[in-house]
Write a protein that holds these residues in place. Structure first.
Motif, PDB file in Angstrom:
ATOM      1  N   HIS A 125     -30.396 -10.698 -55.779  1.00 24.28           N
ATOM      2  CA  HIS A 125     -29.833 -10.691 -54.426  1.00 24.28           C
ATOM      3  C   HIS A 125     -30.940 -10.455 -53.400  1.00 24.28           C
ATOM      4  O   HIS A 125     -31.075 -11.190 -52.424  1.00 24.28           O
ATOM      5  CB  HIS A 125     -28.762  -9.599 -54.327  1.00 24.28           C
ATOM      6  N   GLU A 126     -31.749  -9.435 -53.653  1.00 21.56           N
ATOM      7  CA  GLU A 126     -32.846  -9.131 -52.722  1.00 21.56           C
ATOM      8  C   GLU A 126     -33.897 -10.239 -52.732  1.00 21.56           C
ATOM      9  O   GLU A 126     -34.455 -10.579 -51.690  1.00 21.56           O
ATOM     10  CB  GLU A 126     -33.449  -7.763 -53.039  1.00 21.56           C
ATOM     11  N   LEU A 127     -34.144 -10.816 -53.888  1.00 25.91           N
ATOM     12  CA  LEU A 127     -35.075 -11.942 -53.969  1.00 25.91           C
ATOM     13  C   LEU A 127     -34.552 -13.121 -53.143  1.00 25.91           C
ATOM     14  O   LEU A 127     -35.339 -13.827 -52.501  1.00 25.91           O
ATOM     15  CB  LEU A 127     -35.302 -12.360 -55.416  1.00 25.91           C
ATOM     16  N   CYS A 128     -33.250 -13.329 -53.132  1.00 25.33           N
ATOM     17  CA  CYS A 128     -32.677 -14.418 -52.329  1.00 25.33           C
ATOM     18  C   CYS A 128     -32.940 -14.214 -50.838  1.00 25.33           C
ATOM     19  O   CYS A 128     -33.125 -15.193 -50.100  1.00 25.33           O
ATOM     20  CB  CYS A 128     -31.187 -14.581 -52.606  1.00 25.33           C
ATOM     21  N   HIS A 129     -32.979 -12.960 -50.378  1.00 25.68           N
ATOM     22  CA  HIS A 129     -33.357 -12.724 -48.979  1.00 25.68           C
ATOM     23  C   HIS A 129     -34.789 -13.214 -48.749  1.00 25.68           C
ATOM     24  O   HIS A 129     -35.086 -13.880 -47.758  1.00 25.68           O
ATOM     25  CB  HIS A 129     -33.238 -11.241 -48.618  1.00 25.68           C
ATOM     26  N   HIS A 130     -35.655 -12.901 -49.695  1.00 27.04           N
ATOM     27  CA  HIS A 130     -37.057 -13.348 -49.618  1.00 27.04           C
ATOM     28  C   HIS A 130     -37.126 -14.879 -49.600  1.00 27.04           C
ATOM     29  O   HIS A 130     -37.847 -15.470 -48.792  1.00 27.04           O
ATOM     30  CB  HIS A 130     -37.818 -12.776 -50.823  1.00 27.04           C
ATOM     31  N   LEU A 131     -36.345 -15.501 -50.463  1.00 28.83           N
ATOM     32  CA  LEU A 131     -36.342 -16.963 -50.539  1.00 28.83           C
ATOM     33  C   LEU A 131     -35.764 -17.600 -49.283  1.00 28.83           C
ATOM     34  O   LEU A 131     -36.177 -18.699 -48.895  1.00 28.83           O
ATOM     35  CB  LEU A 131     -35.580 -17.433 -51.781  1.00 28.83           C
ATOM     36  N   ASP A 132     -34.829 -16.927 -48.640  1.00 32.89           N
ATOM     37  CA  ASP A 132     -34.297 -17.464 -47.388  1.00 32.89           C
ATOM     38  C   ASP A 132     -35.419 -17.657 -46.371  1.00 32.89           C
ATOM     39  O   ASP A 132     -35.472 -18.670 -45.673  1.00 32.89           O
ATOM     40  CB  ASP A 132     -33.231 -16.536 -46.796  1.00 32.89           C
ATOM     41  N   PHE A 133     -36.315 -16.704 -46.284  1.00 31.03           N
ATOM     42  CA  PHE A 133     -37.405 -16.792 -45.312  1.00 31.03           C
ATOM     43  C   PHE A 133     -38.503 -17.755 -45.755  1.00 31.03           C
ATOM     44  O   PHE A 133     -38.997 -18.543 -44.948  1.00 31.03           O
ATOM     45  CB  PHE A 133     -38.008 -15.408 -45.041  1.00 31.03           C
ATOM     46  N   LEU A 134     -38.893 -17.709 -47.020  1.00 30.34           N
ATOM     47  CA  LEU A 134     -40.068 -18.458 -47.446  1.00 30.34           C
ATOM     48  C   LEU A 134     -39.769 -19.776 -48.147  1.00 30.34           C
ATOM     49  O   LEU A 134     -40.556 -20.713 -48.041  1.00 30.34           O
ATOM     50  CB  LEU A 134     -40.947 -17.579 -48.340  1.00 30.34           C
ATOM     51  N   TRP A 135     -38.691 -19.860 -48.882  1.00 29.20           N
ATOM     52  CA  TRP A 135     -38.366 -21.099 -49.606  1.00 29.20           C
ATOM     53  C   TRP A 135     -37.511 -22.012 -48.730  1.00 29.20           C
ATOM     54  O   TRP A 135     -37.799 -23.196 -48.607  1.00 29.20           O
ATOM     55  CB  TRP A 135     -37.660 -20.745 -50.913  1.00 29.20           C
ATOM     56  N   LEU A 136     -36.488 -21.454 -48.093  1.00 27.33           N
ATOM     57  CA  LEU A 136     -35.645 -22.253 -47.190  1.00 27.33           C
ATOM     58  C   LEU A 136     -36.185 -22.282 -45.763  1.00 27.33           C
ATOM     59  O   LEU A 136     -35.712 -23.065 -44.951  1.00 27.33           O
ATOM     60  CB  LEU A 136     -34.207 -21.700 -47.186  1.00 27.33           C
TER      61      LEU A 136
END
Length: 187
Positions: A127-138
């Motif tokens: 879940h927390e990694l998805c926050h990271h991915l929202d900023f950097l991957w998406l």
């Protein structure tokens, strides 16, 4: 379906929300090759070894971010979850200007001090990694809890944990999830 808070967002934030909601998966190349790292997380959690759990979770984070070709994130595993009247804090993602992004996860429940169930711990980390991915991957300007966000979290979990794996005890004690993310500076 949009969550109720959508109406309180600015038009720019609503646009980001819709972009987030539209992405439902995080495809991983050869996810089975990551399962030994997931097993390392499970073993460290079962042994109640905070240092080993932090190292195993950091190793999994590094492998995931490398595979998705985004900058890494620092993982910090802490002992007992903080709590308040709203529940227990399971995880926290922070990213301040000039600092490395950080995920904090807690390994013990606040109420009884028990080690959390493996699936709960892994889902919290993802879940927390998805926050990271929202900023950097998406490359979104904010990270909102949308249906797409939760589907991306489930997509990662499903690729890393085979359907019948990961249940070692009832997770009923792990209710009251309180998870958040913060990003100072640009939203």
């Amino acid at each position: 379906m949009r969550f109720a808070y959508y109406q309180r967002l600015s038009p720019a934030e609503q646009r980001i929300y819709r972009q987030s909601d539209a992405v439902t998966e995080v495809p991983l190349r050869t996810p089975a090759t990551l399962r030994p790292r997931v097993e390392g997380v499970r073993e460290a959690l079962l042994q109640e070894d905070r240092a080993a759990l932090q190292a195993a979770t950091q190793s999994l984070a590094r492998a995931l971010t490398e595979r998705l070709e985004v900058a890494g994130v620092e993982v910090e595993v802490l002992e007992t979850r903080p709590s308040n009247d709203e529940g227990e804090l399971h995880g926290l993602y922070t990213w301040a200007p000039g600092q490395r992004p950080r995920i904090q996860v807690w390994m013990r429940t606040a109420k009884r001090g028990r080690v959390v169930a493996f699936r709960t711990y892994l889902r919290t980390f993802l879940h927390e990694l998805c926050h990271h991915l929202d900023f950097l991957w998406l490359e979104l300007g904010a990270s909102f809890h949308t249906e797409g966000f939760f589907q991306r979290e489930s997509s990662l979990f499903g690729q890393l944990v085979p359907p019948s794996a990961g249940v070692e005890r009832s997770e009923a004690a792990d209710t009251g999830k309180w998870s958040t993310s913060t990003r100072r500076g640009r939203r």
